[in-house]
Design an enzyme around this catalytic site. Structure first.
Site, PDB file in Angstrom:
ATOM      1  N   ASP A  54     106.968  22.915 -49.115  1.00  0.00           N
ATOM      2  CA  ASP A  54     106.265  24.264 -49.381  1.00  0.00           C
ATOM      3  C   ASP A  54     107.036  25.490 -48.886  1.00  0.00           C
ATOM      4  O   ASP A  54     107.812  25.648 -47.981  1.00  0.00           O
ATOM      5  CB  ASP A  54     104.674  23.790 -48.866  1.00  0.00           C
ATOM      6  CG  ASP A  54     104.712  23.147 -47.438  1.00  0.00           C
ATOM      7  OD1 ASP A  54     105.869  23.362 -46.796  1.00  0.00           O
ATOM      8  OD2 ASP A  54     103.932  22.553 -47.408  1.00  0.00           O
ATOM      9  N   ASN A  97      92.798  17.895 -41.839  1.00  0.00           N
ATOM     10  CA  ASN A  97      92.057  17.563 -43.127  1.00  0.00           C
ATOM     11  C   ASN A  97      92.551  16.592 -44.062  1.00  0.00           C
ATOM     12  O   ASN A  97      92.084  16.394 -45.190  1.00  0.00           O
ATOM     13  CB  ASN A  97      91.422  18.985 -43.630  1.00  0.00           C
ATOM     14  CG  ASN A  97      92.803  19.640 -44.437  1.00  0.00           C
ATOM     15  OD1 ASN A  97      93.923  19.214 -44.111  1.00  0.00           O
ATOM     16  ND2 ASN A  97      92.526  20.813 -44.962  1.00  0.00           N
ATOM     17  N   HIS A 150      95.709  16.916 -45.594  1.00  0.00           N
ATOM     18  CA  HIS A 150      96.527  17.420 -46.293  1.00  0.00           C
ATOM     19  C   HIS A 150      98.027  16.892 -46.179  1.00  0.00           C
ATOM     20  O   HIS A 150      98.419  16.654 -45.037  1.00  0.00           O
ATOM     21  CB  HIS A 150      96.560  19.048 -46.342  1.00  0.00           C
ATOM     22  CG  HIS A 150      97.188  19.776 -45.499  1.00  0.00           C
ATOM     23  ND1 HIS A 150      96.519  20.867 -44.898  1.00  0.00           N
ATOM     24  CD2 HIS A 150      98.161  19.714 -44.552  1.00  0.00           C
ATOM     25  CE1 HIS A 150      97.419  21.551 -43.929  1.00  0.00           C
ATOM     26  NE2 HIS A 150      98.207  20.743 -43.522  1.00  0.00           N
TER      27      HIS A 150
HETATM   28  C1  F6R Z   1     104.486  21.632 -43.427  1.00  0.00           C
HETATM   29  C2  F6R Z   1     103.404  20.841 -44.232  1.00  0.00           C
HETATM   30  C3  F6R Z   1     102.257  20.477 -43.426  1.00  0.00           C
HETATM   31  C4  F6R Z   1     102.359  20.195 -42.144  1.00  0.00           C
HETATM   32  C5  F6R Z   1     100.945  19.915 -41.747  1.00  0.00           C
HETATM   33  C6  F6R Z   1     101.019  19.468 -40.309  1.00  0.00           C
HETATM   34  O1  F6R Z   1     105.709  21.959 -44.402  1.00  0.00           O
HETATM   35  O2  F6R Z   1     103.571  20.784 -45.387  1.00  0.00           O
HETATM   36  O3  F6R Z   1     101.650  19.469 -44.470  1.00  0.00           O
HETATM   37  O4  F6R Z   1     102.985  19.053 -42.156  1.00  0.00           O
HETATM   38  O5  F6R Z   1     100.124  20.936 -41.832  1.00  0.00           O
HETATM   39  O6  F6R Z   1     101.212  20.657 -39.453  1.00  0.00           O
HETATM   40  P1  F6R Z   1     101.892  20.445 -37.950  1.00  0.00           P
HETATM   41  O7  F6R Z   1     103.032  19.681 -38.006  1.00  0.00           O
HETATM   42  O8  F6R Z   1     102.056  21.938 -37.555  1.00  0.00           O
HETATM   43  O9  F6R Z   1     100.728  20.021 -37.245  1.00  0.00           O
END
Ligand code: F6R
Length: 244
Positions: A65, A134, A136
């Site tokens: 992303d 959440n 995602h």
């Molecule tokens: C990042 C991404 C997100 C993260 C997620 C966890 O490219 O796609 O889905 O993997 O938000 O973020 P962290 O690792 O900062 O807890």
């Protein structure tokens, strides 16, 4: 889903790097899907430590992303993150690294082009994933259709708040991003999901014990044939306590 329990963030990062390096050595033209955020940073450090032994010249990468509206050299863009945390320190060919262009004039076309590029590369061999509290994956927040392809998303307030730590204030956190879709992610041949810390314990319990539904995007991973999870003790501390 195969779960490997490790002690802490360091061990998770080390094991993840080892896993990827093995693939890179084994495959002639590895195509690796990458993530940003806090979770993979340690893994990137270990990959850089191996740069004298392992060449990344044949590796192609696709990131999950990128924020909409940030230029590639903006310090908060994922382009900047990837250059800073990995690409500038290894012998990968920059032309083989791909992230969605969040500054593209035609964002819908950019999403289509990204899908085409992944297909032309022969699809992703191993996709690295982190998980949001959440549920995602990528920027696919709850209620994103499981059939989604690379698309522009309006970011959830909870996701913007979770990422404010990288910005000066909440106003600076972009409101939109381009993300690989859930179906795009599911087309990867293997998925390596990394989870660390007690703040993710509830999410991991939900993933392991909860139903597969769009309220919790990562739950789709149950339908994938080859998912490896490396999780530390803190992240696994909620397993067995998920309330249905
Ligand atoms: C990042 C991404 C997100 C993260 C997620 C966890 O490219 O796609 O889905 O993997 O938000 O973020 P962290 O690792 O900062 O807890």
């Amino acid at each position: 889903m195969n779960i490997t329990k490790v002690k802490d963030y360091e061990e998770m990062s080390f094991r993840a790097a080892e896993y990827l390096l093995k693939k890179i050595v084994k495959l002639k033209k590895p195509v690796i899907g990458l993530a940003t955020g806090s979770t993979p940073e340690g893994m990137y450090k270990y990959l850089i430590e191996k740069k004298e032994e392992i060449s990344f010249k044949n590796v192609t990468t696709f990131n999950l992303d990128e924020y909409v509206g940030l230029s590639k050299d903006d310090q908060n863009s994922y382009h900047f993150y990837m250059n800073d945390k990995l690409f500038n320190h290894i012998d990968i060919k920059k032309e083989n690294t791909h992230l969605p262009n969040g500054a593209a004039k035609d964002l819908k076309q950019e999403c289509r082009d990204y899908e085409d590029a992944i297909r032309e590369a022969g699809f992703i061999d191993v996709q690295i994933l982190g998980i949001g509290v959440n549920g995602h994956i990528g920027f696919n927040d709850p209620e994103t259709p499981f059939t989604s392809r690379t698309h522009v998303v309006d970011l959830d307030e909870s996701t913007r708040k979770a990422n404010v730590r990288f910005f000066q204030s909440i106003e600076e956190v972009p409101r939109q991003a381009i993300t690989m879709g859930i179906e795009t992610i599911m087309e990867s041949k293997e998925i390596l999901l990394l989870i660390s810390g007690k703040e993710k314990a509830h999410s991991l319990a939900r993933l392991i014990e909860g139903p597969v539904d769009e309220k919790f995007p990562a739950s789709i991973l149950h339908k994938h044939a080859h998912v490896e999870i490396i999780a530390d003790e803190a992240a696994l501390s909620g397993v067995g306590k998920y309330l249905h």
